[in-house]
Write an enzyme that holds these catalytic residues in place. Structure first.
Site, PDB file in Angstrom:
ATOM      1  N   PHE A 162      54.951 125.684  53.756  1.00 29.47           N
ATOM      2  CA  PHE A 162      55.858 124.697  53.820  1.00 29.47           C
ATOM      3  C   PHE A 162      55.992 124.197  55.436  1.00 29.47           C
ATOM      4  O   PHE A 162      56.495 123.233  55.610  1.00 29.47           O
ATOM      5  CB  PHE A 162      57.248 124.912  53.519  1.00 29.47           C
ATOM      6  CG  PHE A 162      58.219 125.488  54.416  1.00 29.47           C
ATOM      7  CD1 PHE A 162      58.348 126.756  54.475  1.00 29.47           C
ATOM      8  CD2 PHE A 162      59.126 124.772  55.110  1.00 29.47           C
ATOM      9  CE1 PHE A 162      58.992 127.279  55.584  1.00 29.47           C
ATOM     10  CE2 PHE A 162      60.072 125.417  56.088  1.00 29.47           C
ATOM     11  CZ  PHE A 162      60.158 126.706  56.323  1.00 29.47           C
ATOM     12  N   LYS A 163      55.446 125.126  56.390  1.00 31.07           N
ATOM     13  CA  LYS A 163      55.623 125.117  57.942  1.00 31.07           C
ATOM     14  C   LYS A 163      54.759 123.610  58.259  1.00 31.07           C
ATOM     15  O   LYS A 163      55.073 122.963  59.110  1.00 31.07           O
ATOM     16  CB  LYS A 163      54.986 126.241  58.622  1.00 31.07           C
ATOM     17  CG  LYS A 163      55.721 127.569  58.300  1.00 31.07           C
ATOM     18  CD  LYS A 163      56.814 127.738  58.761  1.00 31.07           C
ATOM     19  CE  LYS A 163      57.480 129.156  58.899  1.00 31.07           C
ATOM     20  NZ  LYS A 163      57.610 129.623  57.519  1.00 31.07           N
TER      21      LYS A 163
END
Ligand SMILES: *Cc1c(COP(=O)(O)O)cnc(C)c1O
Length: 504
Positions: free
Chosen positions: A112-113
Site C-alpha cells: 500500500f506504500k
C-alpha cells in the site's frame, strides 16, 4: 491553508514548504491548521468520478498552494499512467454483505506504500521547482521493508532529488530485500543497517537533526527531506482512498448514505490509520477505527491503557512491515486529541525518547478509546486468519492484512458491533508467498522450494495473476550491497553523495 508543527503550533507554513522539509526543525510533525470538511453535496459530486478525479478534488483541499494544473499533472503521473494494475487503483471488494476489503496493493511494488509514494515524488519535485529552491533534495528513508522499495520506485530518476534508503539487515523478507538491492535508477542509493527497523529509523531521525551533517550538506548544495510517513506528503494521499472507499460503497449500494462503517487497519507506524482518522474528521461516516497490531503490540496496549511503553522485547514476525515499537505518526493524533497542546506533546515525546514510556492524562485517554479499538494477533493467529479466510471466502490475505482480519473478528466478538466494516489490505500475498502457503497448505508445501517457485504455486491456489513487479525479480542483477552499522550511517551518506570530509 497553512500547516503547524505538533511541537510548536505557532509555525505556519505552506504545503510546498512542509513537503520539502519533511519534518519540522523543532522535531515535530506538520499538520494542517484546519481540517477541511465535506458536505453531503460535496461528496455527491465525487461518486461518479474516477480515482484520479477524486484524488485531485480531495488533495486540492489540503495542498492549496499547488495550482490545479500542477496538482492534476502530479496525480496523473501517480495513478493515471498504468503503473497500477487495477483501473480502480484502490478497489473495494465484497466478501460478504457486511465485510469488505479495500485492496491497496495494485501499485508497482505490491504494497500500500505505493498509494502515497507514487505521488509524493511528483509533489516534492513540483514544490522544489515552484518555490525556486536552489538546493538539491536528498530524501532519506528508513524502511521496514515496503517503504524502501516503494520510495525507490517513486523517486527513481526524478529530477533534482537523490534518494537514500536504509533497511534493517535482519528485518525484511527475502523478496523485499531483492526488490531493493536490484533497484535501477541514476539517483538511488541503498544500504543495509545492522539491527532492526527501530535502529534504522532512529539513525535516520538523528541524522535529520544532526547539526554537523546538515551544515556539511548545505555547503555541498544539498538539503534533507523525508519520504517516511512523517512527511505530510505521504499522509495526505492516504486520506484519499478512505474517502474513495466510502464513495465506492455508496456507488455499489453496499451501504446507504451517511451509514457508519468501521475500518480495520493493520498498523505499524500509525500512518495508514491516521489517514482514516483524518477522513473521519472530514465528515466521512467512519465509526470505529480498529487498530491491528502483530506480536509487537505496543499500540494495542497503548489504546487499552493510555500508556505508551516501548521498553519491551522486539519480535521479528511474518508481518515485518508492522514490526515497530515507535509509531511516529501517533504524535499527530496526540496533538489533535489534546486540543493542540504542543507543550504536552513535547513532554510526551521527550519522555518517550528519554525513558521509553509516557502516560496520557485521563481525558486524552478516553478520547483515544472512544475513537479507536486496539487488538493484536500472535504469529499462530495470523496464520490461522489466512487459513480461515481462504477456506471461508476463497480469498488469500497477506500476513499483514491477516493480522487485521484476526483483530476484526476479535472486535466483533467482544463489542457485538454490527456495523459494516472495511478491512484495508496492505500487501499482495505474493510478496509473502512462503508464509501464506505455509498457512494454507502447511509446512510440507514449501519445503525445499525457493520464493519464486512458491509464487507460482500461490498463483495456482489463489487463481490470481503474479504481479508484474515480482515476476522477473530473480533475473535482475544485484546493484546495491552496502552494509553498515547505525554509527556509520552518516559516513555512508557522505560517501554516497561524494561530500567532502568525514562526519564525526
Ligand atoms: C507499512 C505497512 C503497514 C503499516 O502501515 P503504517 O502506516 O506504518 O501503520 C502495514 N502493512 C504493510 C504491508 C505495510 O507495508
Amino acid at each position: 491553508m497553512n500547516y503547524q508543527s505538533t511541537r510548536n503550533k505557532d509555525v505556519a507554513l505552506k504545503s510546498m514548504e512542509i513537503i520539502k522539509q519533511g519534518i519540522s526543525a523543532d522535531g515535530g510533525l506538520f499538520v494542517p491548521i484546519e481540517i477541511p470538511r465535506f458536505s453531503t453535496q460535496d461528496l455527491h459530486k465525487l461518486i461518479d468520478m474516477t480515482y484520479v478525479q477524486r484524488a485531485i478534488a480531495i488533495l486540492s483541499l489540503f495542498l492549496t498552494d499547488f495550482s490545479l494544473e500542477d496538482l492534476t499533472s502530479c496525480v496523473h503521473s501517480a495513478y493515471g499512467t498504468g503503473s497500477f494494475d487495477s483501473k480502480d487503483v484502490a478497489p473495494v471488494i465484497s466478501l460478504s454483505d457486511d465485510f469488505f476489503v479495500q485492496e491497496l496493493w495494485h501499485g508497482p511494488t505490491c504494497a500500500f506504500k505505493d498509494m502515497a509514494l507514487q505521488l509524493l515524488p511528483h509533489l516534492m519535485s513540483t514544490a522544489v521547482r515552484r518555490t525556486g529552491e536552489d538546493k538539491k533534495i536528498v530524501v532519506l528513508v528508513a524502511t521496514s521493508g515496503d517503504t524502501g522499495k516503494a520510495a525507490l520506485e517513486g523517486f527513481k530518476d526524478v529530477e533534482g532529488i537523490q534518494i537514500i534508503v536504509f533497511y534493517p539487515e535482519q528485518g525484511v523478507s527475502p523478496i523485499q530485500k531483492l526488490q531493493m538491492v536490484t533497484q535501477e535508477g541514476n539517483n538511488v542509493f541503498v544500504a543495509a543497517v545492522k539491527g532492526n527497523f527501530d535502529d534504522a529509523q532512529t539513525g535516520v531521525k538523528n541524522i535529520f537533526t544532526d547539526e554537523s551533517m546538515i551544515k556539511m550538506l548545505e555547503e555541498s548544495g544539498y538539503a534533507f527531506s523525508s519520504a517516511n510517513s512523517i512527511n505530510w506528503g505521504r499522509l495526505v494521499p492516504q486520506i484519499v482512498y478512505y474517502i474513495s472507499a466510502y464513495l465506492d460503497l455508496l456507488k455499489k449500494d453496499w451501504i446507504s448514505e451517511g451509514e457508519e462503517f468501521n475500518v480495520v487497519v493493520p498498523t505499524g507506524n500509525f500512518g495508514n490509520i491516521l489517514a482514516a482518522y483524518y477522513a473521519k474528521k472530514m465528515g466521512i461516516p467512519i465509526g470505529k477505527l480498529i487498530c491491528a497490531s502483530n506480536k509487537n503490540k505496543v499500540l494495542a496496549d497503548f489504546i487499552n491503557t493510555g500508556i505508551y511503553d516501548r521498553r519491551r522485547e522486539f519480535y521479528k514476525t511474518i508481518s515485518p512491515s508492522m514490526d515497530i515499537l515507535i509509531s511516529s505518526n501517533l504524535e499527530r493524533l496526540l496533538f489533535e486529541l489534546s486540543d493542540k497542546q504542543d507543550d504536552k506533546v513535547r513532554k510526551w515525546m521527550m519522555e518517550l525518547k528519554e525513558r521509553g514510556v509516557y502516560k496520557l492524562d485521563s481525558q486524552t485517554t478516553s478520547r483515544l478509546q472512544d475513537l479507536f479499538w486496539g487488538g493484536y494477533a500472535t504469529e499462530e493467529q495470523t496464520m490461522e486468519a489466512i487459513r480461515q479466510t481462504y477456506n471461508e471466502y476463497g480469498y488469500v490475505l497477506d500476513p499483514h492484512t491477516a493480522v487485521g482480519k484476526w483483530v476484526y473478528d476479535a472486535y466483533r466478538k467482544e463489542s457485538k458491533d454490527k456495523r459494516k466494516t472495511v478491512l484495508v489490505s496492505t500487501a499482495s500475498p505474493f510478496k509473502f508467498a512462503s508464509d501464506v502457503l505455509r498457512s494454507i497448505v502447511g509446512e510440507e508445501s514449501i519445503k525445499d522450494k525457493d520464493d519464486f517457485m512458491l509464487i507460482n504455486i500461490l498463483s495456482d491456489i489463489s487463481r490470481m495473476e503474479i504481479p508484474a513487479g515480482l515476476r522477473e525479480l530473480d533475473k535482475k542483477p544485484v546493484l546495491h550491497n552496502t552494509l553498515c552499522s547505525r554509527e556509520d550511517m552518516k559516513n555512508i551518506i557522505s560517501s554516497f553523495l561524494a561530500l567532502d570530509g568525514v562526519v564525526k
